[in-house]
Design a protein around this motif. Sequence first.
Motif, PDB file in Angstrom:
ATOM      1  N   THR A  31       0.575  -1.277   0.030  1.00 37.96           N
ATOM      2  CA  THR A  31       0.372   0.289   0.344  1.00 37.96           C
ATOM      3  C   THR A  31       0.968   1.018  -0.023  1.00 37.96           C
ATOM      4  O   THR A  31       0.561   2.311   0.412  1.00 37.96           O
ATOM      5  CB  THR A  31      -0.865   0.287   0.935  1.00 37.96           C
ATOM      6  OG1 THR A  31      -0.233  -0.363   2.094  1.00 37.96           O
ATOM      7  CG2 THR A  31      -2.056  -0.870   1.163  1.00 37.96           C
ATOM      8  N   TRP A  32       1.847   0.582  -0.635  1.00 35.29           N
ATOM      9  CA  TRP A  32       3.298   1.957   0.131  1.00 35.29           C
ATOM     10  C   TRP A  32       2.327   3.831  -1.200  1.00 35.29           C
ATOM     11  O   TRP A  32       1.705   3.160  -1.880  1.00 35.29           O
ATOM     12  CB  TRP A  32       4.564   2.034  -0.704  1.00 35.29           C
ATOM     13  CG  TRP A  32       5.448   2.652  -0.705  1.00 35.29           C
ATOM     14  CD1 TRP A  32       6.283   3.420   0.194  1.00 35.29           C
ATOM     15  CD2 TRP A  32       5.638   3.455  -2.231  1.00 35.29           C
ATOM     16  NE1 TRP A  32       6.840   3.884  -0.350  1.00 35.29           N
ATOM     17  CE2 TRP A  32       6.764   4.569  -1.679  1.00 35.29           C
ATOM     18  CE3 TRP A  32       5.008   3.746  -2.664  1.00 35.29           C
ATOM     19  CZ2 TRP A  32       7.097   5.597  -2.498  1.00 35.29           C
ATOM     20  CZ3 TRP A  32       5.689   4.509  -3.942  1.00 35.29           C
ATOM     21  CH2 TRP A  32       6.753   5.374  -3.839  1.00 35.29           C
ATOM     22  N   PRO A  33       2.286   4.728  -0.682  1.00 35.57           N
ATOM     23  CA  PRO A  33       3.137   5.079   0.287  1.00 35.57           C
ATOM     24  C   PRO A  33       2.427   5.078   1.881  1.00 35.57           C
ATOM     25  O   PRO A  33       3.205   5.343   2.838  1.00 35.57           O
ATOM     26  CB  PRO A  33       3.400   6.803  -0.039  1.00 35.57           C
ATOM     27  CG  PRO A  33       2.372   6.631  -0.771  1.00 35.57           C
ATOM     28  CD  PRO A  33       2.061   5.864  -1.827  1.00 35.57           C
ATOM     29  N   LEU A  34       1.139   4.371   2.023  1.00 31.53           N
ATOM     30  CA  LEU A  34       0.450   4.642   3.307  1.00 31.53           C
ATOM     31  C   LEU A  34       1.419   2.782   3.860  1.00 31.53           C
ATOM     32  O   LEU A  34       1.410   2.055   3.391  1.00 31.53           O
ATOM     33  CB  LEU A  34      -0.977   4.069   2.852  1.00 31.53           C
ATOM     34  CG  LEU A  34      -1.858   4.825   1.946  1.00 31.53           C
ATOM     35  CD1 LEU A  34      -3.407   4.516   2.104  1.00 31.53           C
ATOM     36  CD2 LEU A  34      -1.528   6.087   3.415  1.00 31.53           C
ATOM     37  N   PRO A  35       1.118   3.209   5.727  1.00 31.86           N
ATOM     38  CA  PRO A  35       1.758   1.986   5.746  1.00 31.86           C
ATOM     39  C   PRO A  35       0.896   0.597   5.707  1.00 31.86           C
ATOM     40  O   PRO A  35       2.082  -0.319   7.073  1.00 31.86           O
ATOM     41  CB  PRO A  35       2.281   2.854   6.937  1.00 31.86           C
ATOM     42  CG  PRO A  35       1.454   3.785   7.376  1.00 31.86           C
ATOM     43  CD  PRO A  35       0.824   3.580   6.007  1.00 31.86           C
ATOM     44  N   ASP A  36       0.037   0.482   6.315  1.00 31.15           N
ATOM     45  CA  ASP A  36      -0.856  -0.574   6.098  1.00 31.15           C
ATOM     46  C   ASP A  36       0.164  -1.867   6.061  1.00 31.15           C
ATOM     47  O   ASP A  36       0.351  -2.870   6.433  1.00 31.15           O
ATOM     48  CB  ASP A  36      -1.793  -0.479   5.381  1.00 31.15           C
ATOM     49  CG  ASP A  36      -2.992   0.324   6.606  1.00 31.15           C
ATOM     50  OD1 ASP A  36      -3.267   1.116   6.909  1.00 31.15           O
ATOM     51  OD2 ASP A  36      -3.900   0.617   5.021  1.00 31.15           O
ATOM     52  N   VAL A  37       0.402  -2.362   3.930  1.00 26.65           N
ATOM     53  CA  VAL A  37       1.257  -3.499   3.872  1.00 26.65           C
ATOM     54  C   VAL A  37       3.101  -2.254   3.476  1.00 26.65           C
ATOM     55  O   VAL A  37       2.824  -2.344   2.193  1.00 26.65           O
ATOM     56  CB  VAL A  37       1.038  -3.591   2.671  1.00 26.65           C
ATOM     57  CG1 VAL A  37       1.563  -4.963   2.514  1.00 26.65           C
ATOM     58  CG2 VAL A  37      -0.620  -4.158   3.623  1.00 26.65           C
ATOM     59  N   PRO A  38       3.534  -2.833   4.524  1.00 25.17           N
ATOM     60  CA  PRO A  38       5.082  -2.211   3.685  1.00 25.17           C
ATOM     61  C   PRO A  38       5.708  -3.147   2.047  1.00 25.17           C
ATOM     62  O   PRO A  38       5.060  -3.934   2.259  1.00 25.17           O
ATOM     63  CB  PRO A  38       5.938  -1.784   4.192  1.00 25.17           C
ATOM     64  CG  PRO A  38       5.479  -3.463   5.457  1.00 25.17           C
ATOM     65  CD  PRO A  38       3.829  -3.628   5.143  1.00 25.17           C
ATOM     66  N   MET A  39       6.274  -1.740   1.690  1.00 23.66           N
ATOM     67  CA  MET A  39       6.616  -2.499   0.506  1.00 23.66           C
ATOM     68  C   MET A  39       7.804  -3.194   0.638  1.00 23.66           C
ATOM     69  O   MET A  39       8.767  -3.483   1.493  1.00 23.66           O
ATOM     70  CB  MET A  39       8.356  -1.438  -0.935  1.00 23.66           C
ATOM     71  CG  MET A  39       8.815  -0.722   0.222  1.00 23.66           C
ATOM     72  SD  MET A  39       9.736   0.521  -0.964  1.00 23.66           S
ATOM     73  CE  MET A  39       9.159   2.151  -0.369  1.00 23.66           C
ATOM     74  N   GLN A  40       7.888  -4.149  -0.240  1.00 21.86           N
ATOM     75  CA  GLN A  40       9.123  -5.429   0.267  1.00 21.86           C
ATOM     76  C   GLN A  40      10.762  -5.269  -0.735  1.00 21.86           C
ATOM     77  O   GLN A  40      11.672  -5.788  -0.662  1.00 21.86           O
ATOM     78  CB  GLN A  40       8.581  -6.610   0.036  1.00 21.86           C
ATOM     79  CG  GLN A  40       7.590  -7.311   0.959  1.00 21.86           C
ATOM     80  CD  GLN A  40       5.930  -6.538   0.356  1.00 21.86           C
ATOM     81  OE1 GLN A  40       5.657  -6.915  -1.284  1.00 21.86           O
ATOM     82  NE2 GLN A  40       4.758  -6.711   1.468  1.00 21.86           N
ATOM     83  N   LEU A  41      10.359  -4.152  -1.605  1.00 22.73           N
ATOM     84  CA  LEU A  41      11.437  -3.844  -2.455  1.00 22.73           C
ATOM     85  C   LEU A  41      11.532  -2.937  -2.946  1.00 22.73           C
ATOM     86  O   LEU A  41      10.519  -1.844  -2.858  1.00 22.73           O
ATOM     87  CB  LEU A  41      11.225  -4.989  -3.655  1.00 22.73           C
ATOM     88  CG  LEU A  41      12.235  -5.306  -4.577  1.00 22.73           C
ATOM     89  CD1 LEU A  41      13.687  -5.760  -4.211  1.00 22.73           C
ATOM     90  CD2 LEU A  41      11.539  -5.310  -5.865  1.00 22.73           C
ATOM     91  N   HIS A  42      12.560  -2.355  -3.841  1.00 23.83           N
ATOM     92  CA  HIS A  42      12.741  -0.927  -3.973  1.00 23.83           C
ATOM     93  C   HIS A  42      13.576  -0.975  -4.893  1.00 23.83           C
ATOM     94  O   HIS A  42      14.834  -1.220  -4.187  1.00 23.83           O
ATOM     95  CB  HIS A  42      12.388  -0.226  -3.098  1.00 23.83           C
ATOM     96  CG  HIS A  42      12.663   2.040  -3.976  1.00 23.83           C
ATOM     97  ND1 HIS A  42      10.994   2.442  -3.687  1.00 23.83           N
ATOM     98  CD2 HIS A  42      13.743   2.331  -4.330  1.00 23.83           C
ATOM     99  CE1 HIS A  42      11.486   3.434  -4.530  1.00 23.83           C
ATOM    100  NE2 HIS A  42      13.111   3.610  -5.014  1.00 23.83           N
ATOM    101  N   LEU A  43      13.647  -0.805  -5.841  1.00 21.13           N
ATOM    102  CA  LEU A  43      15.326  -0.876  -6.845  1.00 21.13           C
ATOM    103  C   LEU A  43      15.392   0.887  -7.655  1.00 21.13           C
ATOM    104  O   LEU A  43      13.991   1.315  -8.012  1.00 21.13           O
ATOM    105  CB  LEU A  43      14.961  -1.358  -8.022  1.00 21.13           C
ATOM    106  CG  LEU A  43      14.835  -3.382  -7.752  1.00 21.13           C
ATOM    107  CD1 LEU A  43      14.768  -3.425  -9.008  1.00 21.13           C
ATOM    108  CD2 LEU A  43      16.150  -3.892  -7.243  1.00 21.13           C
ATOM    109  N   ASP A  44      16.580   1.304  -6.990  1.00 18.47           N
ATOM    110  CA  ASP A  44      16.907   2.171  -8.075  1.00 18.47           C
ATOM    111  C   ASP A  44      17.734   1.903  -9.484  1.00 18.47           C
ATOM    112  O   ASP A  44      18.346   1.543  -9.448  1.00 18.47           O
ATOM    113  CB  ASP A  44      17.969   3.413  -7.702  1.00 18.47           C
ATOM    114  CG  ASP A  44      17.031   3.733  -5.930  1.00 18.47           C
ATOM    115  OD1 ASP A  44      15.080   4.262  -6.273  1.00 18.47           O
ATOM    116  OD2 ASP A  44      17.785   4.663  -4.927  1.00 18.47           O
ATOM    117  N   LEU A  45      16.915   2.301 -10.557  1.00 14.53           N
ATOM    118  CA  LEU A  45      17.668   2.024 -12.049  1.00 14.53           C
ATOM    119  C   LEU A  45      17.955   3.819 -12.601  1.00 14.53           C
ATOM    120  O   LEU A  45      17.018   4.682 -13.187  1.00 14.53           O
ATOM    121  CB  LEU A  45      16.886   1.623 -12.672  1.00 14.53           C
ATOM    122  CG  LEU A  45      15.569   0.038 -12.224  1.00 14.53           C
ATOM    123  CD1 LEU A  45      15.168  -0.242 -12.825  1.00 14.53           C
ATOM    124  CD2 LEU A  45      16.862  -0.743 -11.431  1.00 14.53           C
TER     125      LEU A  45
END
Length: 95
Positions: A31-45
Amino acid sequence: MPDDVDWLVLTDAHGNRKLAFQQVDHLKRTTWPLPDVPMQLHLDLTVPDRETLEHHHSGALALGAELRFDRTDDLNEPLCVYADPAGHPFCVFVA
């Protein structure tokens, strides 16, 4: 990290592990950016220039990405933030 059917491990030319993915039966959509279910991955390309950024922008959308934030007008660091079909954010920016 185990090398079995639940994992995909990417290595460099020397066999060094660089990135690993683990298969799971179910993963809630973030639900990012809402905190209910956080992100499990973030890539910067990174890409070398604005033209390449525009090219990959079209490709990302064609593959199902959703544009979440457009900062292509920034002269110092143009970037786009997308979410993949599962909602995980990733950035593409000019390095």
